[in-house]
Design a protein around this motif. Structure first.
Motif, PDB file in Angstrom:
ATOM      1  N   LEU A  95       0.836  -1.202   0.000  1.00  0.00           N
ATOM      2  CA  LEU A  95       0.000   0.000   0.000  1.00  0.00           C
ATOM      3  C   LEU A  95       0.871   1.252   0.000  1.00  0.00           C
ATOM      4  O   LEU A  95       0.512   2.270  -0.612  1.00  0.00           O
ATOM      5  N   TRP A  96       2.013   1.194   0.680  1.00  0.00           N
ATOM      6  CA  TRP A  96       2.955   2.308   0.647  1.00  0.00           C
ATOM      7  C   TRP A  96       3.480   2.527  -0.777  1.00  0.00           C
ATOM      8  O   TRP A  96       3.600   3.679  -1.239  1.00  0.00           O
TER       9      TRP A  96
ATOM     10  N   PHE B  97       8.360   6.527   5.107  1.00  0.00           N
ATOM     11  CA  PHE B  97       8.143   5.154   5.549  1.00  0.00           C
ATOM     12  C   PHE B  97       7.199   5.092   6.748  1.00  0.00           C
ATOM     13  O   PHE B  97       6.597   4.047   7.014  1.00  0.00           O
ATOM     14  N   ALA B  98       7.070   6.203   7.468  1.00  0.00           N
ATOM     15  CA  ALA B  98       6.148   6.229   8.609  1.00  0.00           C
ATOM     16  C   ALA B  98       4.721   5.956   8.178  1.00  0.00           C
ATOM     17  O   ALA B  98       3.908   5.469   8.982  1.00  0.00           O
ATOM     18  N   LYS B  99       4.401   6.249   6.911  1.00  0.00           N
ATOM     19  CA  LYS B  99       3.042   5.998   6.427  1.00  0.00           C
ATOM     20  C   LYS B  99       2.736   4.499   6.377  1.00  0.00           C
ATOM     21  O   LYS B  99       1.578   4.096   6.382  1.00  0.00           O
TER      22      LYS B  99
ATOM     23  N   GLY C 295       3.355   2.538   8.766  1.00  0.00           N
ATOM     24  CA  GLY C 295       2.771   2.281  10.076  1.00  0.00           C
ATOM     25  C   GLY C 295       1.304   2.653  10.113  1.00  0.00           C
ATOM     26  O   GLY C 295       0.478   1.939  10.703  1.00  0.00           O
ATOM     27  N   SER C 296       0.956   3.761   9.466  1.00  0.00           N
ATOM     28  CA  SER C 296      -0.448   4.167   9.403  1.00  0.00           C
ATOM     29  C   SER C 296      -1.274   3.135   8.648  1.00  0.00           C
ATOM     30  O   SER C 296      -2.377   2.768   9.070  1.00  0.00           O
ATOM     31  N   TRP C 297      -0.727   2.656   7.543  1.00  0.00           N
ATOM     32  CA  TRP C 297      -1.455   1.654   6.770  1.00  0.00           C
ATOM     33  C   TRP C 297      -1.552   0.327   7.528  1.00  0.00           C
ATOM     34  O   TRP C 297      -2.575  -0.367   7.442  1.00  0.00           O
ATOM     35  N   TYR C 298      -0.486  -0.007   8.238  1.00  0.00           N
ATOM     36  CA  TYR C 298      -0.520  -1.238   9.045  1.00  0.00           C
ATOM     37  C   TYR C 298      -1.698  -1.199  10.008  1.00  0.00           C
ATOM     38  O   TYR C 298      -2.455  -2.172  10.134  1.00  0.00           O
ATOM     39  N   LEU C 299      -1.891  -0.081  10.694  1.00  0.00           N
ATOM     40  CA  LEU C 299      -3.009   0.041  11.625  1.00  0.00           C
ATOM     41  C   LEU C 299      -4.345   0.067  10.893  1.00  0.00           C
ATOM     42  O   LEU C 299      -5.315  -0.586  11.306  1.00  0.00           O
TER      43      LEU C 299
END
Length: 300
Positions: free
Chosen positions: A224-225, A250-252, A254-258
């Protein structure tokens, strides 16, 4: 949803037999895995292709806006999926929830300055083009189709109410962290506490394989990233302070993971039958005459 199975299984078996006759077993199984994953995310692939092609050919002086054409193409694509029975009406109703929750997040985040859609559009609400809801719907479409295509089973699955609470907490935090403390680290920990033991059992041909659910969420967040980088590279949307040639942080991931846990729990509103409270073991035909005990009762 069993009406999807016969044609899918026939195609899979013929293709699998063809490859197994020409490739080593592990290579044939891997190719089948990749092909079925690609087929499962067909809606998202089509939407990304539409974004890329429209960016390449669009001219500013054209009467119609690119965002509006993307909306029309997404509506047509959704209608084709239903007409060709690539998605069931039950799945479509769940995907509507993705539109609603996704659009609500878009409206808030765009007006909070997190990202923006720089191009004009007729069908644009408070800075958010209405086609953006289909980007979230493509995630729901993928999850519903991949569960069905791989005959997935999830076990041992935590108490269902805890997953609803987790999904609600993640969704609320995406809004609340603008005003209150960001609790995403606690939410990351909660995903592992609840799902670390949960295996995703999936079938390729007659063989069963499994993967830890958090690992699958991590891999999905990476892809998704990558898709987000396509969106920003084409200038379809841009994060605050970003230009189209900047890589998405790359922090995004983490947002997609959640967000994937929110998406997954949303899909389980329809696919409750694939959730099992107790661990299960799937035995492949090469190792046993028949699979072991039938799956235990679905999670409550």
């Amino acid at each position: 949803m069993t009406h999807h199975a016969p044609l899918t299984l026939r195609i899979e078996r013929r293709l699998g037999d063809w490859m197994r006759a020409r490739l080593p077993h592990w290579a044939a199984e891997f190719v089948m895995f990749v092909l079925k994953q690609g087929w499962a995310c067909l809606f998202g692939i089509c939407l990304l292709l539409a974004i890329l092609i429209s960016k390449a050919v669009w001219q500013p002086e054209w009467i119609l806006h690119r965002y509006d054409i993307l909306l029309g193409l997404a509506v047509l694509l959704q209608a084709l999926f239903l007409r060709l029975k690539l998605e069931s009406w039950d799945e479509a109703r769940i995907i509507v929830l993705f539109h609603l929750t996704g659009t609500a997040m878009e409206l808030f985040k765009v007006n909070a300055g997190s990202w923006a859609y720089p191009e004009p559009a007729l069908f644009k609400l408070y800075g958010v083009p209405l086609f953006s809801g289909f980007m979230y719907a493509s995630v729901g479409s993928y999850m519903a189709r991949v569960i069905r295509l791989f005959d997935m089973q999830f076990a041992p699955y935590p108490p269902y109410w805890t997953t609803l609470a987790l999904a609600t907490g993640i969704y609320v935090n995406f809004f609340a962290h603008h005003f209150l403390a960001d609790i995403r680290l606690a939410l990351f920990a909660a995903t592992l506490i609840l799902f670390l033991r949960t295996r995703i059992w999936f079938r390729i041909g007659e063989n069963w394989y499994w993967m830890p659910l958090p690992l699958a969420a991590f891999f999905s967040s990476f892809f998704l990233w990558l898709a987000e980088n396509i969106g920003t590279l084409t200038g379809t949307w841009l994060y605050a302070g970003q230009n189209p040639f900047d890589r998405v942080s790359f922090a995004k991931m983490g947002s997609w993971y959640l967000l994937l846990y929110v998406s997954f729990v949303t899909v389980t509103l329809v696919f409750r039958r694939v959730l099992h409270r107790r661990a299960i073991i799937k035995v492949n035909p090469a190792k046993a005459e028949t699979p072991r005990a039938a799956p235990p009762p679905a999670a409550g």
